[in-house]
Design an enzyme around this catalytic site. Structure first.
Site, PDB file in Angstrom:
ATOM      1  N   THR A 171      24.556  45.440  40.045  1.00  0.00           N
ATOM      2  CA  THR A 171      25.006  45.684  38.768  1.00  0.00           C
ATOM      3  C   THR A 171      23.766  45.657  37.739  1.00  0.00           C
ATOM      4  O   THR A 171      23.904  46.488  36.876  1.00  0.00           O
ATOM      5  CB  THR A 171      25.933  44.680  38.230  1.00  0.00           C
ATOM      6  OG1 THR A 171      26.981  44.452  39.387  1.00  0.00           O
ATOM      7  CG2 THR A 171      26.534  44.914  36.927  1.00  0.00           C
ATOM      8  N   CYS A 439      32.522  40.452  45.221  1.00  0.00           N
ATOM      9  CA  CYS A 439      32.051  41.616  45.226  1.00  0.00           C
ATOM     10  C   CYS A 439      30.339  41.612  45.278  1.00  0.00           C
ATOM     11  O   CYS A 439      29.486  42.691  45.251  1.00  0.00           O
ATOM     12  CB  CYS A 439      32.444  42.682  44.264  1.00  0.00           C
ATOM     13  SG  CYS A 439      33.980  43.202  45.155  1.00  0.00           S
ATOM     14  N   PHE A 440      29.840  40.249  45.152  1.00  0.00           N
ATOM     15  CA  PHE A 440      28.481  39.893  44.973  1.00  0.00           C
ATOM     16  C   PHE A 440      27.582  40.962  43.817  1.00  0.00           C
ATOM     17  O   PHE A 440      26.497  41.079  44.309  1.00  0.00           O
ATOM     18  CB  PHE A 440      27.973  40.463  46.484  1.00  0.00           C
ATOM     19  CG  PHE A 440      28.931  40.109  47.554  1.00  0.00           C
ATOM     20  CD1 PHE A 440      29.251  38.704  47.753  1.00  0.00           C
ATOM     21  CD2 PHE A 440      29.359  40.907  48.281  1.00  0.00           C
ATOM     22  CE1 PHE A 440      30.239  38.289  48.738  1.00  0.00           C
ATOM     23  CE2 PHE A 440      30.351  40.726  49.329  1.00  0.00           C
ATOM     24  CZ  PHE A 440      30.685  39.515  49.645  1.00  0.00           C
ATOM     25  N   CYS A 441      28.284  41.032  42.820  1.00  0.00           N
ATOM     26  CA  CYS A 441      27.685  41.961  41.702  1.00  0.00           C
ATOM     27  C   CYS A 441      27.272  43.159  42.306  1.00  0.00           C
ATOM     28  O   CYS A 441      26.276  43.944  41.794  1.00  0.00           O
ATOM     29  CB  CYS A 441      26.471  41.183  41.154  1.00  0.00           C
ATOM     30  SG  CYS A 441      26.861  39.602  40.310  1.00  0.00           S
ATOM     31  N   ASN A 442      27.790  43.721  43.105  1.00  0.00           N
ATOM     32  CA  ASN A 442      27.594  45.200  44.042  1.00  0.00           C
ATOM     33  C   ASN A 442      28.877  46.111  44.038  1.00  0.00           C
ATOM     34  O   ASN A 442      29.409  46.196  45.093  1.00  0.00           O
ATOM     35  CB  ASN A 442      26.735  44.997  45.155  1.00  0.00           C
ATOM     36  CG  ASN A 442      26.074  46.174  45.301  1.00  0.00           C
ATOM     37  OD1 ASN A 442      26.722  47.593  45.283  1.00  0.00           O
ATOM     38  ND2 ASN A 442      24.983  46.139  46.081  1.00  0.00           N
TER      39      ASN A 442
END
Length: 793
Positions: A171, A439-442
């Site tokens: 992100t 979502c792991f900042c992705n």
């Protein structure tokens, strides 16, 4: 790796192991876990991955990472643990006699000069670590990779440029599109590959000969969500493209997100000369946090012309006069020009010890091989895990590209439906296993793996309340996942971590027969049952009040979760955040006088007066009451009451999902019998926090109430024989809160650990009891009592 690896592994019995291999008193479940553990160690020793395992890194685990004792840490991609020697060396550095480090902007001062010297040394270490020539590159310190990406975004002239970013970008990279606006384009790898070889026809930016025109192309060296490593030679191909078309096309600039990659790999900027490289140092060393860098090529600085803000230390000369036009000259030194304000110089100095530690354990190549071996082995073992039916437990999200020591996956129930990622996270946490869910900042990688379209994402947010970092991770009646799980490895990882993780998967999901986790079928349900107990929680998350008779309202039991404690920021205090809430008991609740007596663990009491008229009730309490709660809890606390009918819509309370939680006494008896006797002491039904406890039915027969209505026939204090109707809406998904002992406010592993072994239901997660909403409470003040009969409609 020596031939004696198998004997070495078998003899290894770390003090921090969750399983004692010599405990003669362990139960059957402990024996099974120990067997799984031993089998994993033996399988690893016989595998080709053992050849890459680093025994030196294994040996220093206990001394360098004491914080990992009794922990299984599998979130190195989130933050790698810090080594004890780094912290000790930095502390000794700061406390050394006749050593003083001052503000680097206090030019000429001995302490300032000492700071300048140390910062310069660290910059040199960074250049060497990245194999970047200082004549070609500049190192700008930032607070992290995100701040470095923002610095690039804010400094480029987007009127003359455009932005391409890979779908699998973090992100922090995707956020640049907020500055680039309509000139931003998300690309998949095939498109990125084509851009690198394009003949000059693929571009967004202007086609003039303006030397300031550009196209910024950003991608991660390693996807932080899946571990996929993208070719570094994209950078070289971009430079070749520029050489062919520089005269008649905007220049392509490369932005390499190296934050995840550098945690376990070397980056050579001489071999792959990215224009801009961003990184965070806690990914490499764990300590310090809050320090990153933007490393950019000097020949790219001409494009960074739009930085408008300038802080202390960034200008050589400046005028500040009301009668003159503003004028200033930026620093000639490029690093200083972009480093606004005083640098976190003490934290930057700690990096020196981090680099020395990496060198001492053999460098990044040793760490990369070690962590990669563990990742490769665990991936092969997880792929082989199946139910008795042959259905797989795990679905791995990976492709044919090279990958780092990260594994992205989900767990599946025996019927193929996804198991809640958050539920797995919570269950693992009960056993001191640390991983990551979400979502792991992705979002690009996440949505691609889960096959979620943009329309799906928007619908899930608007209809199902799915948000980043939220708990909702299953939609469409539990048939579709909106999040996944990630485990990752680093310098402090050992084969014992892998063994404990695989043991957890086998014992938690594969050791119970499938029938034990299924919902009771309709033919097993009963037509009626009786109320065995009533419990309300006037203050949410605090202790119960257990009358034998109590009025029912349209919001459930009257005054249930009517109040809540919040902190100074108006954020609710919950049992997760503040277990001490469980020890605040309700000594008395007098509806006639409108008084609630709250008792603290030390015996102190506070009477809270309230208005019985729900139409005009006040939502605030007095300051003395708030001070009392703050004193008892030793944190800022304020008691608030739910809104009334004439404030915002219907009368409310602070219930999270439904008016009532119903469970059965026989279900709890079955649960309690499954808990190992030496762990069941103190585990009472109070931990399940049900409002209505029922009996006269088989264990878990209440599961089949979902989707049906219950009709309560009050008998005592109800001369008109009015009935109450409630709709059972769902199973109640549980978390680690049930492990909080109300008597001590301490948290163990039971009963959640036992529940998880046989109550993972249809991908919903760990369930116990059912949630219900009041449809018709009858006449005002209808009282229900222990012994009242309930009919299933």
């Amino acid at each position: 790796m020596s031939r004696g690896l198998l004997n070495w592994i078998r003899s290894y019995a770390p003090s921090g192991s969750n399983v004692s291999l010599v405990d003669s008193e362990r139960r059957d479940s402990d024996t099974l876990q120990a067997s799984h553990h031993d089998q994993t160690l033996a399988a690893f020793a016989a595998s080709p991955f053992a050849n890459e395992y680093n025994t030196h890194l294994h040996d220093v685990r206990c001394t360098e990472y004491p914080q990992l004792a009794e922990q299984t840490y599998l979130d190195h991609a989130g933050a790698t643990p810090y080594a004890a020697s780094v912290v000790r060396a930095h502390t000794a550095d700061l406390l050394a006699p006749r050593t003083l480090y001052g503000n680097p902007h206090s030019y000429g001062s001995p302490s300032s000069n000492a700071t300048h010297e140390r910062i310069s040394r660290v910059r040199g270490q960074i250049f060497r670590h990245l194999n970047a020539d200082p004549k070609d590159y500049v190192v700008v310190f930032t607070s992290g990779a995100t701040a470095a990406a923002k610095l690039v975004a804010d400094s480029l002239d987007w009127a003359r440029g455009a932005f391409f970013y890979l779908q699998e970008s973090h992100t922090s990279i995707v956020g640049i599109r907020g500055v680039a606006g309509t000139k931003a384009k998300c690309v998949v790898q095939e498109e990125l590959d084509a851009l690198c070889d394009d003949d000059g026809s693929a571009y967004i930016g202007e086609t003039s000969h303006n030397a300031a025109a550009f196209n910024l192309l950003a991608y991660p060296a390693q996807c932080n969500a899946t571990g996929t490593r993208f070719p570094l030679n994209y950078i070289n191909r971009i430079r070749e493209r520029n050489a062919h078309h520089l005269s008649n096309r905007p220049r392509f600039l490369s932005l390499l997100d190296a934050a995840s990659f550098l945690s376990t790999a070397n980056l050579d900027l001489t071999a792959h000369p990215a224009d801009f490289t961003i990184l965070s140092f806690y990914k490499l060393f764990g300590f310090p946090t809050g320090v990153g860098a933007l490393v950019f090529r000097r020949d790219a600085v001409e494009y960074l012309s739009q930085k408008r803000y300038f802080g202390g230390g960034t200008v050589d000369a400046i005028t500040v006069n009301p009668s003159a036009e503003p004028w200033h000259v930026l620093k000639g030194d490029l690093a200083s020009r972009f480093e606004d304000g005083t640098l976190p110089f003490l934290e930057i100095m700690a990096l020196e010890h981090g680099f020395k530690y990496l060198d001492g354990v053999g460098g990044m190549l040793s760490i990369e091989q070690h962590a990669g071996a563990l990742r490769g082995f665990v991936a092969s073992e997880m792929t082989a895990l199946t139910y008795l039916s042959g259905e797989p437990l795990c679905v791995l999200y990976e492709n044919t590209l090279p990958h780092g020591p990260i594994l992205n996956f989900n767990l599946l129930a025996s019927n193929g439906e996804p198991i809640s990622a958050g539920g797995v996270l919570r269950l693992a946490g009960m056993q001191d296993i640390h991983l990551r869910a979400g979502c792991f900042c992705n979002p690009g990688a996440c949505h691609s793996s889960l096959k979620l379209s943009p329309e799906d994402v928007m619908r899930n947010h608007e209809v199902h309340g799915v948000v980043c970092g939220g708990e909702a991770d299953l939609v469409d009646n539990g048939k579709r996942a909106t999040a996944s799980l990630r485990i990752s490895f680093g310098a402090s990882s050992t084969i014992d971590d892998v063994a404990r993780w695989l043991t957890f998967l086998k014992s938690s999901y594969l050791s119970q027969p499938a029938s034990a986790a299924s919902v009771v079928q309709a033919e097993e349900t009963v037509a009626s049952c009786r109320i065995a107990g009533l419990t309300l929680y006037p203050i949410k998350s605090c202790g119960p009040y257990t009358p034998t008779s109590w009025p029912m309202s349209n919001t459930g039991l009257l005054l249930d979760r009517e109040w809540m404690l919040v902190d100074a920021s108006d954020i609710p205090l919950t049992l997760k955040r503040c277990p001490m809430l469980a020890r605040l008991s309700i000594a008395n609740l007098d509806l006639g006088c409108g008084a609630m007596t709250v008792r603290a663990p030390d015996g102190r009491e506070r009477v809270v007066h309230f208005d019985n008229n729900v139409e005009t009730k006040s939502t605030s309490t007095c300051q003395d009451t708030d001070d009392w709660f703050s004193s008892v809890l030793e944190t800022s606390a304020r008691l608030v009451r739910a809104a009334s009918a004439n404030e915002e819509g219907p009368v409310k309370n602070f219930a999270s999902r439904s008016n009532l939680l119903i469970s059965s006494a026989t279900s709890f008896s079955d649960l309690h019998a499954r808990i190992p006797p030496h762990l069941s002491t103190g585990v009472t039904s109070a931990r399940l926090r049900a409002n209505i406890t029922i009996d006269s039915l088989p264990p878990y027969a209440e599961d089949a109430f979902v989707g049906r209505s219950l009709i309560i026939y009050p008998g005592i204090g109800n001369p008109g024989r009015a009935t109450i109707k409630v709709d059972v809406v769902d199973l109640c998904t549980r978390c680690g809160v049930v492990n909080v002992d109300p008597a001590t406010a301490s948290s163990g592993r039971e009963p959640f650990s036992t529940l998880s072994r046989y109550r993972n239901i249809r991908g919903k997660g760990v369930c116990f009891g059912v949630l219900a909403s009041v449809v018709d409470a009858g006449d005002a003040g209808v009282v229900i009592s222990v012994g009242d009969k309930i009919y299933v409609a």
